[in-house]
Design a protein around this motif. Structure first.
Motif, PDB file in Angstrom:
ATOM      1  N   ARG A 141       9.416  -7.225   5.944  1.00  0.00           N
ATOM      2  CA  ARG A 141      10.461  -6.405   7.076  1.00  0.00           C
ATOM      3  C   ARG A 141       9.702  -6.065   8.328  1.00  0.00           C
ATOM      4  N   LEU A 142      10.445  -6.468   9.373  1.00  0.00           N
ATOM      5  CA  LEU A 142       9.718  -6.380  10.811  1.00  0.00           C
ATOM      6  C   LEU A 142      10.343  -5.413  11.466  1.00  0.00           C
ATOM      7  N   LEU A 143       9.772  -4.078  11.935  1.00  0.00           N
ATOM      8  CA  LEU A 143      10.494  -3.064  12.354  1.00  0.00           C
ATOM      9  C   LEU A 143       9.797  -2.639  13.547  1.00  0.00           C
ATOM     10  N   LEU A 144      10.370  -1.735  14.517  1.00  0.00           N
ATOM     11  CA  LEU A 144      10.002  -1.131  15.638  1.00  0.00           C
ATOM     12  C   LEU A 144       9.621   0.092  15.244  1.00  0.00           C
ATOM     13  N   TRP A 145       8.312   0.583  15.590  1.00  0.00           N
ATOM     14  CA  TRP A 145       7.749   1.818  14.961  1.00  0.00           C
ATOM     15  C   TRP A 145       6.828   2.406  16.000  1.00  0.00           C
ATOM     16  N   ASN A 146       7.095   3.478  16.752  1.00  0.00           N
ATOM     17  CA  ASN A 146       6.228   4.179  17.754  1.00  0.00           C
ATOM     18  C   ASN A 146       5.970   2.973  18.885  1.00  0.00           C
ATOM     19  N   ASP A 147       7.131   2.468  19.187  1.00  0.00           N
ATOM     20  CA  ASP A 147       7.027   1.509  20.351  1.00  0.00           C
ATOM     21  C   ASP A 147       6.170   0.100  19.923  1.00  0.00           C
ATOM     22  N   GLU A 148       5.731   0.128  18.722  1.00  0.00           N
ATOM     23  CA  GLU A 148       5.130  -1.322  18.347  1.00  0.00           C
ATOM     24  C   GLU A 148       5.598  -2.031  17.223  1.00  0.00           C
ATOM     25  N   TRP A 149       5.871  -3.219  17.289  1.00  0.00           N
ATOM     26  CA  TRP A 149       6.474  -3.983  15.955  1.00  0.00           C
ATOM     27  C   TRP A 149       5.364  -3.681  14.919  1.00  0.00           C
ATOM     28  N   VAL A 150       5.779  -3.568  13.568  1.00  0.00           N
ATOM     29  CA  VAL A 150       5.002  -3.511  12.488  1.00  0.00           C
ATOM     30  C   VAL A 150       5.672  -4.279  11.518  1.00  0.00           C
ATOM     31  N   ILE A 151       4.811  -4.973  10.531  1.00  0.00           N
ATOM     32  CA  ILE A 151       5.359  -5.753   9.477  1.00  0.00           C
ATOM     33  C   ILE A 151       5.179  -5.221   8.260  1.00  0.00           C
ATOM     34  N   GLN A 152       5.915  -5.166   7.355  1.00  0.00           N
ATOM     35  CA  GLN A 152       5.661  -4.567   6.071  1.00  0.00           C
ATOM     36  C   GLN A 152       6.022  -5.516   4.942  1.00  0.00           C
ATOM     37  N   ASP A 153       5.019  -5.973   4.128  1.00  0.00           N
ATOM     38  CA  ASP A 153       5.392  -6.583   2.759  1.00  0.00           C
ATOM     39  C   ASP A 153       6.182  -6.068   1.940  1.00  0.00           C
ATOM     40  N   LEU A 154       7.202  -6.521   1.430  1.00  0.00           N
ATOM     41  CA  LEU A 154       8.148  -5.983   0.352  1.00  0.00           C
ATOM     42  C   LEU A 154       7.828  -6.319  -0.889  1.00  0.00           C
ATOM     43  N   ASP A 155       6.494  -6.165  -1.515  1.00  0.00           N
ATOM     44  CA  ASP A 155       5.954  -6.553  -2.837  1.00  0.00           C
ATOM     45  C   ASP A 155       6.256  -7.967  -3.028  1.00  0.00           C
ATOM     46  N   SER A 156       6.107  -8.886  -2.327  1.00  0.00           N
ATOM     47  CA  SER A 156       6.485 -10.175  -2.394  1.00  0.00           C
ATOM     48  C   SER A 156       5.274 -11.071  -3.284  1.00  0.00           C
ATOM     49  N   THR A 157       5.830 -11.942  -3.897  1.00  0.00           N
ATOM     50  CA  THR A 157       5.080 -12.933  -4.930  1.00  0.00           C
ATOM     51  C   THR A 157       3.756 -13.629  -4.253  1.00  0.00           C
ATOM     52  N   ASN A 158       4.062 -14.020  -2.967  1.00  0.00           N
ATOM     53  CA  ASN A 158       3.042 -14.848  -2.554  1.00  0.00           C
ATOM     54  C   ASN A 158       2.371 -14.268  -1.152  1.00  0.00           C
ATOM     55  N   GLY A 159       2.772 -13.102  -0.954  1.00  0.00           N
ATOM     56  CA  GLY A 159       2.160 -12.116   0.227  1.00  0.00           C
ATOM     57  C   GLY A 159       2.682 -12.729   1.682  1.00  0.00           C
ATOM     58  N   THR A 160       2.366 -11.742   2.473  1.00  0.00           N
ATOM     59  CA  THR A 160       2.430 -11.863   3.969  1.00  0.00           C
ATOM     60  C   THR A 160       1.167 -11.937   4.516  1.00  0.00           C
ATOM     61  N   PHE A 161       0.835 -12.757   5.588  1.00  0.00           N
ATOM     62  CA  PHE A 161      -0.246 -12.935   6.238  1.00  0.00           C
ATOM     63  C   PHE A 161      -0.166 -12.834   7.767  1.00  0.00           C
ATOM     64  N   LEU A 162      -1.085 -11.973   8.215  1.00  0.00           N
ATOM     65  CA  LEU A 162      -1.053 -11.688   9.626  1.00  0.00           C
ATOM     66  C   LEU A 162      -2.539 -12.035  10.245  1.00  0.00           C
ATOM     67  N   ASP A 163      -2.452 -13.089  10.971  1.00  0.00           N
ATOM     68  CA  ASP A 163      -3.605 -13.848  11.497  1.00  0.00           C
ATOM     69  C   ASP A 163      -4.481 -14.143  10.526  1.00  0.00           C
ATOM     70  N   GLY A 164      -4.186 -14.682   9.219  1.00  0.00           N
ATOM     71  CA  GLY A 164      -4.718 -15.476   8.198  1.00  0.00           C
ATOM     72  C   GLY A 164      -5.500 -14.415   7.108  1.00  0.00           C
ATOM     73  N   LYS A 165      -4.942 -12.863   7.385  1.00  0.00           N
ATOM     74  CA  LYS A 165      -5.433 -12.095   6.239  1.00  0.00           C
ATOM     75  C   LYS A 165      -4.167 -11.379   5.776  1.00  0.00           C
ATOM     76  N   ARG A 166      -4.119 -11.289   4.335  1.00  0.00           N
ATOM     77  CA  ARG A 166      -3.109 -10.499   3.719  1.00  0.00           C
ATOM     78  C   ARG A 166      -2.853  -9.109   4.098  1.00  0.00           C
ATOM     79  N   ILE A 167      -1.584  -9.017   4.282  1.00  0.00           N
ATOM     80  CA  ILE A 167      -1.602  -7.452   4.517  1.00  0.00           C
ATOM     81  C   ILE A 167      -0.779  -6.802   3.179  1.00  0.00           C
TER      82      ILE A 167
END
Length: 180
Positions: A131-157
């Protein structure tokens, strides 16, 4: 032990084994195809069909992330985007490379589900992946317990993480960036 007892045990074992096989097939089917979604009566362009806002169905609500203050959700008071935040999501690699999606202030769900704002159909994306959401005037990405993960700049979040502008985010086989 009598032959009748052994026969009953064998039949019971086979019944349990088949129930287990059907449970696995059902879980795989629901993960691959998600839930059924009604088709819209008007055809929209594929790039923007998933970004059309849905009408509010519930009264105002607030959802909390595990690491911070409440985040507004659909129907509640929304934070306003400023010139500092990204205005669009650009897919840089994957099946939909080159597609641009305008960002508002609503959360954007990413996954294989037909209910997702950004629908990515590949073998490495979960039904409800991130999920990508606007929080305190900044965009934040939240992994929803996915199997293969979400990566920000090559690092798993693993926790909701701020997404800087022009930083690659990888979901499954698709990479995108937020841009002004």
């Amino acid at each position: 032990m009598s032959e009748l007892t052994l026969l009953i045990l064998r039949i019971a074992f086979l019944a349990v084994l088949w129930a287990f096989v059907f449970a696995i097939v059902y879980a795989l089917r629901s993960d691959l195809f998600g839930s059924r979604v009604r088709k819209l009566q008007q055809q929209q362009s594929p790039a923007f069909a998933a970004t059309a806002p849905a009408p509010p169905a519930a009264p105002p609500a607030v959802q909390s992330l595990p690491t911070g203050p409440p985040i507004p959700v659909q129907g509640a008071a929304k934070p306003m985007a400023t010139t500092r935040t990204a205005a669009r999501l650009v897919i840089t690699s994957g099946p939909k490379a080159g597609v641009e999606i305008p960002l508002g202030t609503e959360p954007l769900t990413i996954g294989r589900s037909g209910e997702s704002g950004l629908q990515i159909r590949d073998d490495y994306t979960s039904t409800h992946h991130a999920r990508l959401l606007l929080w305190n005037d900044e965009w934040v990405i939240q992994d929803l317990d996915s199997t293969n993960g979400t990566f920000l700049d090559g690092k798993r979040i693993t926790v909701p993480t701020q997404v800087p502008v022009n930083t690659p985010v990888k979901v499954g086989a698709t990479t995108f960036e937020l841009r002004r």
